[in-house]
Structure formats: structure tokens, C-alpha cells
Design a protein around this motif. Structure first.
Motif, PDB file in Angstrom:
ATOM      1  N   ALA A 167       1.035  -1.133   0.138  1.00 19.84           N
ATOM      2  CA  ALA A 167      -0.028   0.083   0.074  1.00 19.84           C
ATOM      3  C   ALA A 167       0.816   1.164   0.096  1.00 19.84           C
ATOM      4  O   ALA A 167       0.603   2.422  -0.755  1.00 19.84           O
ATOM      5  N   ILE A 168       1.743   1.200   0.819  1.00 22.40           N
ATOM      6  CA  ILE A 168       2.837   2.274   0.645  1.00 22.40           C
ATOM      7  C   ILE A 168       3.480   2.780  -0.587  1.00 22.40           C
ATOM      8  O   ILE A 168       3.467   3.606  -1.144  1.00 22.40           O
ATOM      9  N   ASP A 169       3.963   1.616  -1.281  1.00 22.32           N
ATOM     10  CA  ASP A 169       4.326   1.690  -2.625  1.00 22.32           C
ATOM     11  C   ASP A 169       3.426   2.237  -3.513  1.00 22.32           C
ATOM     12  O   ASP A 169       3.754   3.150  -4.474  1.00 22.32           O
ATOM     13  N   ASP A 170       2.096   1.786  -3.547  1.00 18.80           N
ATOM     14  CA  ASP A 170       0.949   2.465  -4.419  1.00 18.80           C
ATOM     15  C   ASP A 170       0.590   3.815  -4.010  1.00 18.80           C
ATOM     16  O   ASP A 170       0.759   4.665  -4.780  1.00 18.80           O
ATOM     17  N   ARG A 202       2.814  10.607  -9.313  1.00 17.93           N
ATOM     18  CA  ARG A 202       1.850  11.066 -10.542  1.00 17.93           C
ATOM     19  C   ARG A 202       1.148  12.268 -10.068  1.00 17.93           C
ATOM     20  O   ARG A 202       1.034  13.063 -11.225  1.00 17.93           O
ATOM     21  N   ASP A 203       0.966  12.720  -8.919  1.00 19.46           N
ATOM     22  CA  ASP A 203       0.153  13.733  -8.681  1.00 19.46           C
ATOM     23  C   ASP A 203       1.289  15.280  -8.531  1.00 19.46           C
ATOM     24  O   ASP A 203       0.681  16.015  -8.192  1.00 19.46           O
ATOM     25  N   GLY A 204       2.391  15.027  -8.693  1.00 20.26           N
ATOM     26  CA  GLY A 204       3.358  15.953  -8.797  1.00 20.26           C
ATOM     27  C   GLY A 204       3.752  16.449  -7.469  1.00 20.26           C
ATOM     28  O   GLY A 204       4.084  17.619  -6.970  1.00 20.26           O
ATOM     29  N   ARG A 205       3.660  15.389  -6.503  1.00 24.21           N
ATOM     30  CA  ARG A 205       3.879  15.681  -4.974  1.00 24.21           C
ATOM     31  C   ARG A 205       5.037  14.806  -4.471  1.00 24.21           C
ATOM     32  O   ARG A 205       5.137  14.135  -3.518  1.00 24.21           O
ATOM     33  N   GLY A 206       6.054  14.496  -5.566  1.00 26.45           N
ATOM     34  CA  GLY A 206       6.952  14.074  -5.052  1.00 26.45           C
ATOM     35  C   GLY A 206       8.185  14.309  -4.198  1.00 26.45           C
ATOM     36  O   GLY A 206       8.841  13.591  -3.476  1.00 26.45           O
ATOM     37  N   HIS A 229       9.921  11.994   2.974  1.00 32.77           N
ATOM     38  CA  HIS A 229       9.503  11.144   4.128  1.00 32.77           C
ATOM     39  C   HIS A 229       9.584   9.527   3.639  1.00 32.77           C
ATOM     40  O   HIS A 229       9.479   8.590   4.587  1.00 32.77           O
ATOM     41  N   GLY A 230       9.700   9.393   2.271  1.00 32.18           N
ATOM     42  CA  GLY A 230       9.584   8.100   1.868  1.00 32.18           C
ATOM     43  C   GLY A 230      10.681   7.078   2.240  1.00 32.18           C
ATOM     44  O   GLY A 230      10.349   5.751   2.797  1.00 32.18           O
ATOM     45  N   ALA A 231      12.037   7.410   2.550  1.00 33.55           N
ATOM     46  CA  ALA A 231      13.034   6.717   2.902  1.00 33.55           C
ATOM     47  C   ALA A 231      12.780   6.360   4.302  1.00 33.55           C
ATOM     48  O   ALA A 231      13.038   5.097   4.914  1.00 33.55           O
ATOM     49  N   THR A 232      12.255   7.386   5.158  1.00 35.92           N
ATOM     50  CA  THR A 232      12.192   6.983   6.632  1.00 35.92           C
ATOM     51  C   THR A 232      10.728   5.861   6.738  1.00 35.92           C
ATOM     52  O   THR A 232      11.174   4.924   7.692  1.00 35.92           O
ATOM     53  N   ILE A 233      10.017   6.230   6.204  1.00 38.96           N
ATOM     54  CA  ILE A 233       8.942   5.081   6.369  1.00 38.96           C
ATOM     55  C   ILE A 233       9.153   3.713   5.780  1.00 38.96           C
ATOM     56  O   ILE A 233       9.025   2.850   6.511  1.00 38.96           O
ATOM     57  N   THR A 234       9.604   3.776   4.511  1.00 39.32           N
ATOM     58  CA  THR A 234       9.952   2.450   4.067  1.00 39.32           C
ATOM     59  C   THR A 234      11.229   1.753   4.927  1.00 39.32           C
ATOM     60  O   THR A 234      11.162   0.346   4.988  1.00 39.32           O
ATOM     61  N   GLY A 235      12.371   2.606   5.248  1.00 44.61           N
ATOM     62  CA  GLY A 235      13.164   1.971   6.077  1.00 44.61           C
ATOM     63  C   GLY A 235      12.727   1.228   7.329  1.00 44.61           C
ATOM     64  O   GLY A 235      13.408   0.613   7.985  1.00 44.61           O
ATOM     65  N   GLY A 236      11.694   2.210   8.002  1.00 48.16           N
ATOM     66  CA  GLY A 236      11.317   1.478   9.330  1.00 48.16           C
ATOM     67  C   GLY A 236      10.389   0.212   9.124  1.00 48.16           C
ATOM     68  O   GLY A 236      10.602  -0.744   9.930  1.00 48.16           O
ATOM     69  N   VAL A 237       9.652   0.381   8.040  1.00 47.03           N
ATOM     70  CA  VAL A 237       9.088  -1.094   7.824  1.00 47.03           C
ATOM     71  C   VAL A 237      10.101  -2.277   7.336  1.00 47.03           C
ATOM     72  O   VAL A 237      10.114  -3.237   8.058  1.00 47.03           O
ATOM     73  N   ASP A 238      11.071  -1.964   6.704  1.00 43.17           N
ATOM     74  CA  ASP A 238      12.064  -2.995   6.523  1.00 43.17           C
ATOM     75  C   ASP A 238      12.831  -3.100   7.690  1.00 43.17           C
ATOM     76  O   ASP A 238      13.148  -4.522   7.939  1.00 43.17           O
ATOM     77  N   ARG A 239      13.160  -2.224   8.604  1.00 45.45           N
ATOM     78  CA  ARG A 239      13.773  -2.618   9.772  1.00 45.45           C
ATOM     79  C   ARG A 239      12.857  -3.559  10.618  1.00 45.45           C
ATOM     80  O   ARG A 239      13.704  -4.486  11.224  1.00 45.45           O
ATOM     81  N   ILE A 240      11.680  -3.437  10.649  1.00 46.57           N
ATOM     82  CA  ILE A 240      10.884  -4.407  11.435  1.00 46.57           C
ATOM     83  C   ILE A 240      10.924  -5.938  11.016  1.00 46.57           C
ATOM     84  O   ILE A 240      10.898  -6.695  11.764  1.00 46.57           O
ATOM     85  N   PHE A 241      10.789  -5.868   9.360  1.00 46.59           N
ATOM     86  CA  PHE A 241      10.905  -7.060   8.825  1.00 46.59           C
ATOM     87  C   PHE A 241      12.172  -7.742   9.316  1.00 46.59           C
ATOM     88  O   PHE A 241      12.330  -9.064   9.762  1.00 46.59           O
ATOM     89  N   ARG A 242      13.260  -7.116   9.328  1.00 49.12           N
ATOM     90  CA  ARG A 242      14.799  -7.725   9.462  1.00 49.12           C
ATOM     91  C   ARG A 242      14.678  -8.184  11.141  1.00 49.12           C
ATOM     92  O   ARG A 242      15.239  -8.881  11.293  1.00 49.12           O
ATOM     93  N   PHE A 243      14.144  -7.260  11.890  1.00 54.90           N
ATOM     94  CA  PHE A 243      14.141  -7.273  13.456  1.00 54.90           C
ATOM     95  C   PHE A 243      13.355  -8.579  13.726  1.00 54.90           C
ATOM     96  O   PHE A 243      14.084  -9.572  14.238  1.00 54.90           O
ATOM     97  N   MET A 244      12.361  -8.828  13.085  1.00 59.16           N
ATOM     98  CA  MET A 244      11.589 -10.169  13.358  1.00 59.16           C
ATOM     99  C   MET A 244      12.125 -11.349  12.708  1.00 59.16           C
ATOM    100  O   MET A 244      12.230 -12.441  13.289  1.00 59.16           O
ATOM    101  N   THR A 245      12.770 -11.221  11.737  1.00 60.49           N
ATOM    102  CA  THR A 245      13.346 -12.416  11.038  1.00 60.49           C
ATOM    103  C   THR A 245      14.696 -12.928  12.035  1.00 60.49           C
ATOM    104  O   THR A 245      14.732 -14.040  12.057  1.00 60.49           O
ATOM    105  N   GLU A 246      15.337 -12.014  12.228  1.00 60.17           N
ATOM    106  CA  GLU A 246      16.392 -12.210  13.139  1.00 60.17           C
ATOM    107  C   GLU A 246      16.007 -12.845  14.276  1.00 60.17           C
ATOM    108  O   GLU A 246      16.798 -13.820  14.848  1.00 60.17           O
TER     109      GLU A 246
END
Length: 515
Positions: free
Chosen positions: A315-318, A325-329, A335-352
Motif C-alpha cells: 500500500a505504501i508503494d502504491d 503522479r500527482d506532482g507531490r514527489g 518521508h519515503g525513505a524513513t517510512i520504508t526504512g522503518g518497515v524494512d527494519r521491522i522485517f529484519r528485526f523479526m526475522t533475526e
């Protein structure tokens, strides 16, 4: 050979690793006996006192270094007792007594080794004394029990992890057990933080206050986390963080990583085991240990969190694509790197977390299903009263897996059956037998209301419960143990008693059954 290699060698042969502690006492007695012989010969009292003072200080280092050199040649492949004896011969010869290793050649080699050791421990530069055997006992990678040296789950992880992760694990174990900055065997979290902040330390050999105990600094250097340079003229050592050291020390200084959490749980288990050594084994089974509970829940929690985060990440990627596309790049860039980085960190933490706790358990081994069922029944004897019955079969071949986990699964089934009725204690019957295909079938029956057919699969899913206030984890554990760990299956059906029947169908250990 690195310090990690020395520790692993010690853990890989725990039966021969007690020399540094119990063996040192025997060598000290050899020293005292030799001094008494010299005294009986009429040697001057001043000489006896000087030898006593000097050798009392350096005996430990002498024994340790002699052991290391002997294993590389003269005592290669020898037993611990034979190595002890050679160290004693070397010690007596150094004190001027007549003794022999068995031949002139062996005596000459032993004298050469002892001379090399004495030169090493007497040189003016500071010589670190790391004692891998003592260290393994201090951090509870080994445990002494009833005269034996045993490998603990902490030690199993040191042996099972890749080199870098093994160092991470040792740091986590030290931090979880540390008694503060003056602890020579365990680095504290505060000391790790100070090292990361300083990055470079100049430590005087005599009496200076530093971020961590000097022995801990030497150990970190031996593990490759610090580089060092001795400056003999100024009697100081300069330590500097390596790239790997900066990363790993910052990690343990930052908070409770999965490894630190697991270390704390295993330490609780070791403490409970030591304090409860004299209790009956069934009493210890009555509760899930901290580490086993952590293993069980970490795997389930990791699975659920990952399942929940997959649609979130999509959903975040969409959403980000839509904003672009709406010109709000610019908003995405901000904020994109912070949000996706946080999600990925949770993935890594739980997997580890799931991977690390899984390695801590004892290895699979053949065990007697009937005896394990009796242990589970004994553990719940007071809780169940006389309502549970088990007709033990005369013979069953063993299955292969973790016996402790199987006992916990049966405990969960028994507790589940005990809660089947509210008006009176439930009748519970347990059976185990071979089916025509040669598998062991374990059944747990109760006379409660049973499980509706439409829920008989769902009740094994993590978090699903038909009972108000239930966690939905007990039967999930049962299925996990039966399928993933024992290679069998678990299902629910109607019981001849009128309630629910839970069935475990388990393959036998082919190697043992064939024998």
C-alpha cells in the motif's frame, strides 16, 4: 589462532575444558608439594618464599600457555589427564626437581616449551591473559554440574553461528550479564557506548580509570573489534575501534537487540537450572522456560507481523507512486525513505529474532514418546488431579526431535482438555500406539462439548481460540511441534468420550527402529 577459535575449541570439547579451573587447583598443589620437597632438602627460607611468591603470581599464565603449546606438538591428541601430567612435570623441572616426561627427547622438548612460556610471561611488555576456558564458564557457555563440564545453549550458539554473528552473540551475552565497568569478563552496555563515543583510547598499564576493564579491552582486541599498540616505554596501550568493532559495539550499546533479549532469556534458564538442581525433573517441566517461551512466541509473532506488513508495504508503494503522479514527489522524497526504512527494519528485526532463538534449542535426538507423555502428566499431576489416564504401551520405537518441545505440546493438549468442562473435572484419556503404517499415533481425548467440525482446522492457527480470553497459541505450538519439528501431523476429530480428540501422528526414528 584467534580468541574466538580458542573459545570454540573449548566449547567443542567441554569434557576436556575444566583444566583452567579445577586443573589449576591441582597444579597449585603440585607447586606447594614441590616447595615442601625443596624445604626438606634444606634450601634457604628466603629462596622458598621467593619461589612461592613468584610462582603463585604466574602459575595460571604458565599453565595456560603450556597447555596451548603442548596441544600443538608434544601432547597432540593426548587426553586432558596426560596434558595435566606433562604440565606438572614441566613445573617440577623448572623448580629444580628431578622428573621426566619419559625420555630425554621429550624432556628436552618440555624444557624448551617451558622456557618459551617463561620468557613470554616475564617480558616487560604487558601480556594479556584471556583464559578462554574461564571465560566460557563466566559467560555461562559452559556449566559445571556434578563434576562434569556441560555445554549450554549459550555455548551451542557460539559453535553454530558464523564467525561475525558468533562475536555479536558473545557481546550480547556479555552485555546481558555484565556487573558494570569493573567486570573483567563481561562488557557493560555503558562501556560499549563509551568506546563507541571515544573511538580511540590511551590506557596506562598502572592504575588509570578507563571506559572498560583492561581485560575486556584485551578481549575485544582479540575478537577483532579493537586494534591496539603497546608503548612499553610509556607503559600504555592505545586502542582504536575497527570498522567491525564500531558497528557491533554500537549495536549492543543501542538497546535490546534480538540477541540481547535471547541472551537474557537463556541466562534466566541457566539461573533457574542451577537454583533448581535438587528439585524433581517434573517440577521443572511445570512451566515453560523463558527461552522456550521466547522461541515459541518469537516465531509466531514474526510470522504474524510479516503477514501484516506485506500489504502495508504494498500500500505504501502504491501511495508513493500515486503521489509522484500527482506532482507531490517532494513529499515522497522527504518521508519515503524513513517510512520504508522503518518497515524494512521491522522485517529484519523479526526475522533475526526468529532465526536466533531457533538456534538456541538443543539439537534433535531420539526419545521415548511414552516416557515423555508420562513426564507431561507428572508435571500437571496437581493441576489435573486424578482425571487423566494413560495406558502406557509395552514398547514403542523412538521418534526424533526435541523432547522438551514435545513434552510442552502434550502439556498444552492436557490443559486444553482439562478446560473442556465447566461443571466438573473433565475426563482425559491419553493413548499411544503404532498404526499399521508403522507411525506412532498419540491421542488425547476428553468428554467435553467437543469442537464443531467447521473449526477443527482453524483451531490450530496462531491466535485462534474458541475460549473467551484464550491466546490461541497452545494448539498452534502443538501443530508446529508435530509438523515442523517431528515431521508428522496433528488434527482434531470427535472423541469416543463425546468431546474432542486431538491426534498426533509421528514418524519413528528410522535409524533406531531398524536397529
Amino acid at each position: 589462532m584467534s580468541f574466538l577459535d580458542d573459545v570454540r575449541r573449548t566449547l567443542d570439547r567441554p569434557e576436556g575444558s575444566s583444566w583452567a579451573l579445577s586443573g589449576l587447583g591441582a597444579h597449585r598443589k603440585t607447586l606447594l608439594d614441590a616447595l615442601e620437597v625443596l624445604e626438606a632438602r634444606g634450601e634457604p627460607e628466603e629462596k622458598i618464599e621467593r619461589l612461592h611468591d613468584v610462582w603463585s603470581d604466574k602459575l595460571g599464565a604458565f599453565v595456560q600457555e603450556m597447555q596451548r603449546l603442548l596441544e600443538g606438538g608434544l601432547a597432540f591428541g593426548a587426553s586432558a589427564a596426560e596434558q595435566h601430567a606433562l604440565v606438572d612435570v614441566a613445573l617440577r623441572r623448572r623448580l629444580g626437581l628431578s622428573d621426566s616426561a619419559g625420555s630425554r627427547i621429550r624432556d628436552r622438548e618440555l624444557d624448551r616449551l617451558s622456557s618459551e612460556v617463561l620468557f613470554s610471561i616475564q617480558r616487560p611488555e604487558r601480556t594479556p591473559t584471556l583464559w578462554p576456558e574461564r571465560y566460557a564458564l563466566e559467560v555461562r557457555a559452559l556449566r559445571r554440574a556434578e563434576g562434569e563440564t556441560l555445554l549450554t545453549p549459550i555455548g551451542r550458539l557460539v559453535l553454530g553461528l558464523p564467525e561475525r554473528d558468533a562475536v555479536r552473540w558473545l557481546l550480547a551475552v556479555e552485555v546481558a550479564q555484565s556487573r558494570g565497568p569493573s567486570d573483567p569478563w563481561r562488557l557493560s552496555r555503558a562501556a560499549a557506548a563509551r568506546l563507541v563515543a571515544a573511538r580511540r583510547l590511551r590506557v596506562f598499564w598502572y592504575g588509570s580509570e578507563v571506559a572498560a576493564h583492561p581485560q575486556s579491552l584485551d578481549r575485544l582486541a582479540a575478537l577483532g573489534l579493537l586494534s591496539f599498540e603497546d608503548e612499553a616505554e610509556e607503559a600504555l596501550t592505545t586502542y582504536e575501534l575497527t570498522e567491525n568493532g564500531a558497528e557491533l559495539l554500537a549495536e549492543v550499546a543501542s538497546g535490546d537487540t534480538p540477541m540481547v533479549l535471547l541472551a537474557g532469556a537463556l541466562i534466566q534458564d541457566e539461573t533457574a537450572a542451577v537454583l533448581g538442581r535438587i528439585r524433581a525433573a517434573t517440577t521443572l517441566i511445570q512451566r515453560e522456560s523463558a527461552a522456550f517461551a521466547m522461541t515459541r512466541h518469537a516465531r509466531m509473532v514474526a510470522h504474524e507481523i510479516r503477514n501484516a506488513l506485506v500489504p502495508v508495504r504494498e500500500a505504501i508503494d502504491d501511495l508513493f507512486a500515486s503521489l509522484q503522479r500527482d506532482g507531490r514527489g517532494a513529499l515522497v522524497d522527504r518521508h519515503g525513505a524513513t517510512i520504508t526504512g522503518g518497515v524494512d527494519r521491522i522485517f529484519r528485526f523479526m526475522t533475526e529474532m526468529a532465526q536466533v532463538v531457533e538456534r538456541a534449542g538443543p539439537p534433535p535426538e531420539p526419545f521415548d514418546v511414552a516416557a515423555a507423555i508420562e513426564d507431561a502428566l507428572a508435571a500437571l499431576a496437581e493441576e489435573l488431579g486424578r482425571v487423566a489416564f494413560f495406558d502406557r504401551p509395552r514398547f514403542l520405537p523412538p521418534v526424533r526431535g526435541r523432547r522438551d518441545r514435545f513434552v510442552l505440546a502434550i502439556v498444552d493438549l492436557l490443559r486444553n482438555a482439562a478446560r473442556a468442562r465447566d461443571d466438573r473435572p473433565a475426563e482425559i484419556r491419553v493413548a499411544a500406539a503404532l498404526d499399521p503404517d508403522g507411525a506412532i499415533v498419540v491421542t488425547v481425548d476428553d468428554d467435553g462439548p467437543g469442537v464443531p467440525p467447521e473449526y477443527r482446522k482453524a483451531i490450530f492457527a496462531p491466535g485462534f481460540s474458541l475460549r473467551p480470553g484464550g491466546t490461541g497459541q497452545g494448539l498452534a505450538l502443538v501443530r508446529e511441534v508435530a509438523r515442523a519439528e517431528l515431521g508428522g501431523e496433528a488434527h482434531c476429530e470427535e472423541s469416543p468420550l463425546g468431546g474432542a480428540r486431538f491426534v498426533l501422528r509421528l514418524p519413528v526414528d528410522a535409524g533406531r527402529s531398524a536397529a
